[in-house]
Scaffold this active site. Structure first.
Site, PDB file in Angstrom:
ATOM      1  N   HIS A 111       0.816  -1.211   0.000  1.00 16.52           N
ATOM      2  CA  HIS A 111       0.000   0.000   0.000  1.00 16.52           C
ATOM      3  C   HIS A 111       0.852   1.265   0.000  1.00 16.52           C
ATOM      4  CE1 HIS A 111       0.388   0.758   4.435  1.00 16.52           C
ATOM      5  NE2 HIS A 111       0.429  -0.560   4.515  1.00 16.52           N
ATOM      6  N   ASP A 140       6.323   0.725   6.698  1.00 13.87           N
ATOM      7  CA  ASP A 140       4.897   0.450   6.476  1.00 13.87           C
ATOM      8  C   ASP A 140       4.304   1.524   5.585  1.00 13.87           C
ATOM      9  OD1 ASP A 140       2.308  -0.404   6.651  1.00 13.87           O
ATOM     10  OD2 ASP A 140       2.021   0.192   8.733  1.00 13.87           O
ATOM     11  N   GLU A 174      -5.044   1.447   2.731  1.00 11.96           N
ATOM     12  CA  GLU A 174      -4.923   0.314   3.656  1.00 11.96           C
ATOM     13  C   GLU A 174      -5.051   0.770   5.103  1.00 11.96           C
ATOM     14  OE1 GLU A 174      -3.254  -2.723   6.264  1.00 11.96           O
ATOM     15  OE2 GLU A 174      -2.529  -0.679   6.037  1.00 11.96           O
ATOM     16  N   GLU A 175      -4.467   1.921   5.392  1.00 10.10           N
ATOM     17  CA  GLU A 175      -4.425   2.372   6.787  1.00 10.10           C
ATOM     18  C   GLU A 175      -5.784   2.856   7.294  1.00 10.10           C
ATOM     19  OE1 GLU A 175      -2.062   1.597   8.501  1.00 10.10           O
ATOM     20  OE2 GLU A 175      -0.164   1.753   7.444  1.00 10.10           O
ATOM     21  N   GLU A 199       3.692  -6.263   3.613  1.00 13.74           N
ATOM     22  CA  GLU A 199       3.787  -5.492   4.855  1.00 13.74           C
ATOM     23  C   GLU A 199       5.146  -5.783   5.490  1.00 13.74           C
ATOM     24  OE1 GLU A 199       1.785  -3.292   6.100  1.00 13.74           O
ATOM     25  OE2 GLU A 199      -0.103  -3.581   5.046  1.00 13.74           O
ATOM     26  N   HIS A 390       3.151   3.369  12.767  1.00 13.25           N
ATOM     27  CA  HIS A 390       1.981   3.864  13.503  1.00 13.25           C
ATOM     28  C   HIS A 390       2.418   4.509  14.817  1.00 13.25           C
ATOM     29  CE1 HIS A 390      -1.140   1.126  11.376  1.00 13.25           C
ATOM     30  NE2 HIS A 390      -0.066   1.286  10.631  1.00 13.25           N
TER      31      HIS A 390
HETATM   32 ZN    ZN Z   1       0.898  -1.491   6.325  1.00  8.46          ZN
END
Ligand code: ZN
Length: 418
Positions: A111, A140, A174-175, A199, A390
């Site tokens: 992504h 990510d 995706e997030e 990922e 994240h």
């Molecule tokens: Zn991801």
């Protein structure tokens, strides 16, 4: 710290291993050399992508990412198309396809969006520090995109054609749950034999070693609504029917239902009942976070919720309804995926590395959409080793680049032979 051995020490290790009767295969020296040679360009590509801010709501950044990756795929010989998102931020999903002369159909997915707000590069920029390279979204999932592009370049430059079709799918949301891309991922995956999802894998500071992922929780949401009756809280409370009391009762009544249903959890995490202060509450709503680790478990939970709510109430004359909405299906690689992951472990052994297999994570992944119907064989976490996603100060580990390139290229070669 583990290092990837040089070619000469690999040869030495292997000859010693063979002398001791071990069955470890020698690495494909040409492929390993190509992976080593590809590292600087991969890092350049990674830097270029990290310097494009592409949060899930950042249409401008996502379009820049689409232009960049689309161009790269074209230069590798892919035919590309762009699919406009119909929900969420306006953006374009990139799908590249190529025809080969083999039998198997492969899809590689990653992504382009990140979790970070616009302006993040001002406080958390691109930075190289020893074995770590920092940057928002670097692990990510821009590392995943970089591994896809570099692996395909290595294979295609070597003349590899051992595939029927190659598909690369890069989505933009995706997030935020893949609302605009989930169905496209699912339907494209259904036409494949194998889907590799890119990922990241966890860095050395938090995990014993790099791994592949064989399962991820699905995510759903429970919504419980209670309708009561408003009345003056001071003058005539007995005329009212307190929706907030009933909601509290029903939350407590239902909170332990998942204990009897394997593969699902439920936590009521949000409740709203907006006064006014002097009125018996007319309406109240609760939201529950549901995680699914066995396909279909959410349906059983839904049925149990309906039955429990129908079985009794605390406040007469109130009405309670409850529903379950699935956001992202659970991912279970199953035996087919496990077989591919084990092949990956053998390939890592060739370069004297251990590859772990993670059975399940609580975080959601698009592998859930790819594997939803069970048609394609799906394995997750072919991206770079990293951490801090994240969170803050996200980074990748440079010494995971060559092993990951070797893993992906060798695995595709092997699967293409079947
Ligand atoms: Zn991801």
């Amino acid at each position: 710290m583990r290092h990837l051995p040089s070619l000469s020490s690999v040869a030495l290790v292997c000859s010693l291993a063979f002398a001791a009767g071990a069955v470890q295969a020698a690495p494909d020296a040409k492929l390993l050399a190509a992976a080593e040679k590809a590292q600087p360009a991969l890092i350049e590509n990674l830097k270029e992508m990290v310097l494009i801010e592409s949060g899930s709501l950042n249409s401008e950044g996502l379009m820049k990412m689409a232009d960049l990756t689309d161009g790269r795929l074209k230069s590798l010989g892919f035919q590309t198309r762009r699919v406009k998102t119909t929900t969420g931020a306006p953006a374009e999903i990139v799908v590249g396809t190529m025809k080969g002369s083999g039998k198997r159909k492969f899809m590689l997915q990653a992504h382009m969006d990140t979790v970070y707000p616009a302006g993040i590069l001002n406080t958390q920029g691109y930075k190289v520090d020893g074995n770590r390279i920092y940057g928002p979204g670097i692990a990510d999932d821009k590392g995943g995109i970089a591994v896809i592009l570099a692996s395909l370049k290595i294979l295609l430059d070597s003349g590899w054609k051992d595939f029927d079709t190659l598909t690369v799918l890069l989505n933009t949301d995706e997030e935020v749950g893949s609302g605009a891309s989930g169905e496209l991922i699912a339907s494209t995956a259904d036409q494949q034999d194998y889907v590799l999802s890119f990922e990241p894998t966890a860095a050395k500071s938090v995990a014993k070693g790099e791994s592949l992922l064989l399962g991820a929780a699905g995510i759903a949401k429970a919504t419980m609504d209670v309708k009561g009756r408003a009345a003056h809280a001071g003058a005539a409370p007995e005329m009212g029917r307190n929706a907030l009391y009933e909601l509290s009762y029903q939350m407590l009544q239902t909170k332990d239902l998942p204990k009897d249903i394997p593969g699902v959890t439920l936590n009521w995490t949000v409740a709203t009942a907006n006064g006014p202060l002097n009125q018996i509450t007319e309406k109240a709503q609760a939201l529950g976070d549901i995680r699914i680790t066995q396909p279909g478990a959410e349906k059983k939970l839904d049925a149990a919720l309906q039955a429990k709510v129908a079985s009794g109430k605390l406040i007469p004359d109130t009405e309670t309804t409850v529903k379950v909405d699935v956001n992202r299906p659970a991912f279970l690689a199953g035996d087919k995926g496990l077989a591919v992951a084990k092949k990956g472990q053998e390939i890592y052994k060739e370069i004297d590395r251990e590859l772990g297999l993670a059975p399940m994570t609580g975080g959601g992944t698009d592998a859930g959409f790819a594997g939803r119907s069970g048609k394609a064989t799906v394995v997750e976490s072919f991206g770079l080793a990293g951490f801090g996603y994240h969170a803050r100060d996200e980074y990748i580990e440079v010494d995971s680049i060559v092993p990951r390139l070797y893993l992906v290229t060798r695995l595709l070669q092997e699967l293409g032979k079947q």
